[in-house]
Design a protein around this motif. Structure first.
Motif, PDB file in Angstrom:
ATOM      1  N   THR A  59       0.850  -1.236  -0.052  1.00 30.25           N
ATOM      2  CA  THR A  59       0.086  -0.114   0.122  1.00 30.25           C
ATOM      3  C   THR A  59       0.803   1.199  -0.190  1.00 30.25           C
ATOM      4  O   THR A  59       0.529   2.191  -0.825  1.00 30.25           O
ATOM      5  CB  THR A  59      -0.875  -0.048   1.194  1.00 30.25           C
ATOM      6  OG1 THR A  59      -1.661  -1.070   1.227  1.00 30.25           O
ATOM      7  CG2 THR A  59      -1.952   1.443   1.202  1.00 30.25           C
ATOM      8  N   ASP A 220     -11.999  -0.049  -4.898  1.00 31.98           N
ATOM      9  CA  ASP A 220     -10.983  -1.365  -5.105  1.00 31.98           C
ATOM     10  C   ASP A 220     -10.485  -1.728  -3.436  1.00 31.98           C
ATOM     11  O   ASP A 220     -10.470  -3.166  -3.772  1.00 31.98           O
ATOM     12  CB  ASP A 220      -9.437  -0.841  -5.691  1.00 31.98           C
ATOM     13  CG  ASP A 220      -9.605  -0.575  -7.058  1.00 31.98           C
ATOM     14  OD1 ASP A 220     -10.923  -0.813  -7.583  1.00 31.98           O
ATOM     15  OD2 ASP A 220      -8.922  -0.005  -7.821  1.00 31.98           O
ATOM     16  N   ILE A 221     -10.611  -0.735  -2.751  1.00 29.47           N
ATOM     17  CA  ILE A 221     -10.268  -1.374  -1.209  1.00 29.47           C
ATOM     18  C   ILE A 221     -11.027  -2.350  -0.671  1.00 29.47           C
ATOM     19  O   ILE A 221     -10.794  -3.404  -0.311  1.00 29.47           O
ATOM     20  CB  ILE A 221      -9.920  -0.070  -0.636  1.00 29.47           C
ATOM     21  CG1 ILE A 221      -8.604   0.419  -0.722  1.00 29.47           C
ATOM     22  CG2 ILE A 221      -9.938  -0.499   1.201  1.00 29.47           C
ATOM     23  CD1 ILE A 221      -8.388   1.939   0.100  1.00 29.47           C
ATOM     24  N   SER A 224     -10.842  -5.589  -2.502  1.00 30.90           N
ATOM     25  CA  SER A 224      -9.694  -6.370  -2.005  1.00 30.90           C
ATOM     26  C   SER A 224     -10.041  -6.922  -0.795  1.00 30.90           C
ATOM     27  O   SER A 224      -9.583  -8.181  -0.190  1.00 30.90           O
ATOM     28  CB  SER A 224      -8.587  -5.362  -1.923  1.00 30.90           C
ATOM     29  OG  SER A 224      -8.178  -4.894  -3.415  1.00 30.90           O
ATOM     30  N   LYS A 344      -4.888   0.190  -2.924  1.00 33.34           N
ATOM     31  CA  LYS A 344      -6.069  -0.689  -2.953  1.00 33.34           C
ATOM     32  C   LYS A 344      -5.671  -2.024  -2.029  1.00 33.34           C
ATOM     33  O   LYS A 344      -6.265  -2.756  -1.531  1.00 33.34           O
ATOM     34  CB  LYS A 344      -6.389  -1.398  -4.115  1.00 33.34           C
ATOM     35  CG  LYS A 344      -5.390  -2.003  -5.145  1.00 33.34           C
ATOM     36  CD  LYS A 344      -5.879  -2.445  -6.519  1.00 33.34           C
ATOM     37  CE  LYS A 344      -4.818  -3.316  -6.973  1.00 33.34           C
ATOM     38  NZ  LYS A 344      -5.015  -3.481  -8.665  1.00 33.34           N
ATOM     39  N   ASN A 345      -4.349  -2.287  -1.808  1.00 34.76           N
ATOM     40  CA  ASN A 345      -3.960  -3.238  -0.974  1.00 34.76           C
ATOM     41  C   ASN A 345      -3.893  -3.017   0.433  1.00 34.76           C
ATOM     42  O   ASN A 345      -3.826  -3.900   1.233  1.00 34.76           O
ATOM     43  CB  ASN A 345      -2.255  -3.617  -1.117  1.00 34.76           C
ATOM     44  CG  ASN A 345      -2.010  -4.192  -2.687  1.00 34.76           C
ATOM     45  OD1 ASN A 345      -2.573  -5.045  -2.944  1.00 34.76           O
ATOM     46  ND2 ASN A 345      -1.204  -3.558  -3.316  1.00 34.76           N
ATOM     47  N   LEU A 346      -4.673  -1.747   0.680  1.00 31.29           N
ATOM     48  CA  LEU A 346      -4.788  -1.686   2.116  1.00 31.29           C
ATOM     49  C   LEU A 346      -6.085  -2.649   2.608  1.00 31.29           C
ATOM     50  O   LEU A 346      -6.060  -3.190   3.616  1.00 31.29           O
ATOM     51  CB  LEU A 346      -5.421  -0.129   2.257  1.00 31.29           C
ATOM     52  CG  LEU A 346      -5.843   0.490   3.455  1.00 31.29           C
ATOM     53  CD1 LEU A 346      -4.710   0.077   4.869  1.00 31.29           C
ATOM     54  CD2 LEU A 346      -6.144   1.651   3.626  1.00 31.29           C
ATOM     55  N   GLY A 347      -6.858  -2.853   1.540  1.00 24.93           N
ATOM     56  CA  GLY A 347      -7.915  -3.662   1.744  1.00 24.93           C
ATOM     57  C   GLY A 347      -7.610  -5.224   1.880  1.00 24.93           C
ATOM     58  O   GLY A 347      -8.029  -6.141   2.551  1.00 24.93           O
ATOM     59  N   SER A 377     -18.747  -1.609  -2.492  1.00 24.82           N
ATOM     60  CA  SER A 377     -17.984  -1.188  -3.195  1.00 24.82           C
ATOM     61  C   SER A 377     -18.784  -0.442  -4.257  1.00 24.82           C
ATOM     62  O   SER A 377     -18.312   0.214  -4.995  1.00 24.82           O
ATOM     63  CB  SER A 377     -16.965  -2.073  -3.913  1.00 24.82           C
ATOM     64  OG  SER A 377     -17.484  -3.230  -4.648  1.00 24.82           O
TER      65      SER A 377
END
Length: 390
Positions: A59, A220-221, A224, A344-347, A377
């Protein structure tokens, strides 16, 4: 011959390298949760945290990696990252500590967040605008070819030898690809390798005032959070539900990849006949249906049906994401925007931790809750495209 000439040799090298290295990573990464449980005796929440460290670092690292790629060039970032990545996988094989394993997992995410925007930006440099949407589609197909082969090879290798061997082989494969990149990048001078002239603070300001990008990232989060359960919560859930859960999970990974390869072309033709927002919503609805079916499955057949529906959602929703990011990005900040999309990788960080907690607290309804989160989302994507069309 025309197929070979469609993309530049640098692009083909990266696409083939994507298959090669993703086969290597799919031999190990999908089984990290099971490895941590069986070899290091980690608890579900601990497993979720360790797996989630990779997307958490991605992220942050994606933005900086994208900026540095635009600022100092694709070649430097790509080569440094690929050889660091080699050491990460060798470290996985040698690690006997949960803390060290977590540190290596974080480095794994950091390497991916630097490598992905850099290689994607390099391919964009060598691809004309009218071919870029197809480029991202071909790249997505390459990843799923690897996803068919990698998990099966990983299970086979682990059954023949110690569970550390797949990590060692993965590291060796990354090193081999690194040397191939040294050759190809030396042969072909990279184009537009130093573009970004603004400071990183100024770029932060520009990127995070782009409403279309922010809305897209919010959606996106949430997606994800849902999709990350595939690598973390689902294998634990399957293993707890059925006696031969480990074998079933490896089959589900292969089913996911095979379904993508078989269904991507016909579903892409269908998606071209409807709007982008409707395609996205359709994909998210299929995701939710797949999650609900996972929750009520009690046999191999039901899990496989659920995975096919889940995969249909993936086909509708995923391939266009990077293409949309590339479309809205200014010419001098392609890698920066592609790197920013890693937010989005936070999700993907929150997802495994949340999934591990839900698995302990609400095992009966864990994927029902995930389905609802994924459906949330939809408004963000709708607002994204409303802004895009405005």
């Amino acid at each position: 011959m025309k197929v070979i000439q469609y993309f530049h040799p640098v692009v083909w090298n990266i696409l083939l390298g994507t298959i090669f290295t993703r086969i290597a990573s799919f031999m190990t990464i999908p089984f990290l949760a099971l490895y941590l449980h069986s070899e290091l005796h980690a608890e579900p929440v601990t497993i979720g945290i360790i797996i989630g460290l990779a997307p958490l670092l991605a992220t942050v690292g994606g933005f900086f990696g994208g900026y540095l790629t635009d600022r100092f060039g694709r070649k430097l970032i790509i080569l440094v990252t690929i050889f660091c990545w080699t050491l990460v996988f060798l470290g996985f094989a040698l690690s006997t500590s949960i803390v060290v394993f977590g540190f290596l997992s974080a480095l794994n995410g950091l390497c991916r967040s630097f490598f992905e925007p850099a290689t994607q930006a390099l391919m964009v440099d060598y691809t004309t605008p009218e071919k870029r949407r197809r480029l991202f589609s071909v790249r997505y197909t390459a990843i799923n070819i690897a996803a068919v082969i990698g998990p099966l090879v990983g299970v086979w290798l682990a059954s023949l030898s110690s569970p550390q061997i797949p990590f060692i082989i993965t590291g060796a494969m990354y090193a081999l690809y690194g040397f191939a990149l040294v050759f190809i990048l030396k042969k072909y001078a990279t184009q537009a390798v130093i573009k970004a002239t603004k400071s990183i603070t100024a770029v932060f300001q520009v990127v995070f005032t782009d409403r279309k990008l922010l809305l897209l990232l919010a959606g996106d989060i949430l997606v994800s959070v849902g999709y990350s359960q595939f690598d973390s919560t689902l294998p634990q859930f399957v293993n707890a539900t059925l006696d031969d859960g480990v074998k079933l999970y490896s089959v589900l990974i292969a089913v996911n990849a095979i379904a993508v390869l078989i269904l991507q072309l016909p579903l892409s033709v269908i998606s071209e006949r409807i709007s982008t927002i409707r395609t996205l919503i359709l994909g998210i609805v299929f995701f939710a249906i797949g999650f609900v079916l996972f929750n009520i499955s009690e046999s191999w057949t039901m899990f496989i049906i659920a995975m096919i529906l889940f995969t249909i959602g993936e086909i509708f929703a995923f391939p266009m994401m990077n293409a949309v990011i590339e479309e809205i990005a200014p010419e001098d900040r392609k890698a920066t925007y592609l790197g920013a999309s890693q937010l989005k990788n936070l999700g993907s960080f929150m997802g495994p931790v949340l999934g591990g907690w839900l698995l302990i607290q609400f095992q009966v309804g864990v994927f029902h809750i995930i389905a609802v989160i994924t459906l949330c989302s939809i408004p963000f994507f709708y607002w994204t495209f409303a802004k895009k069309e405005a």
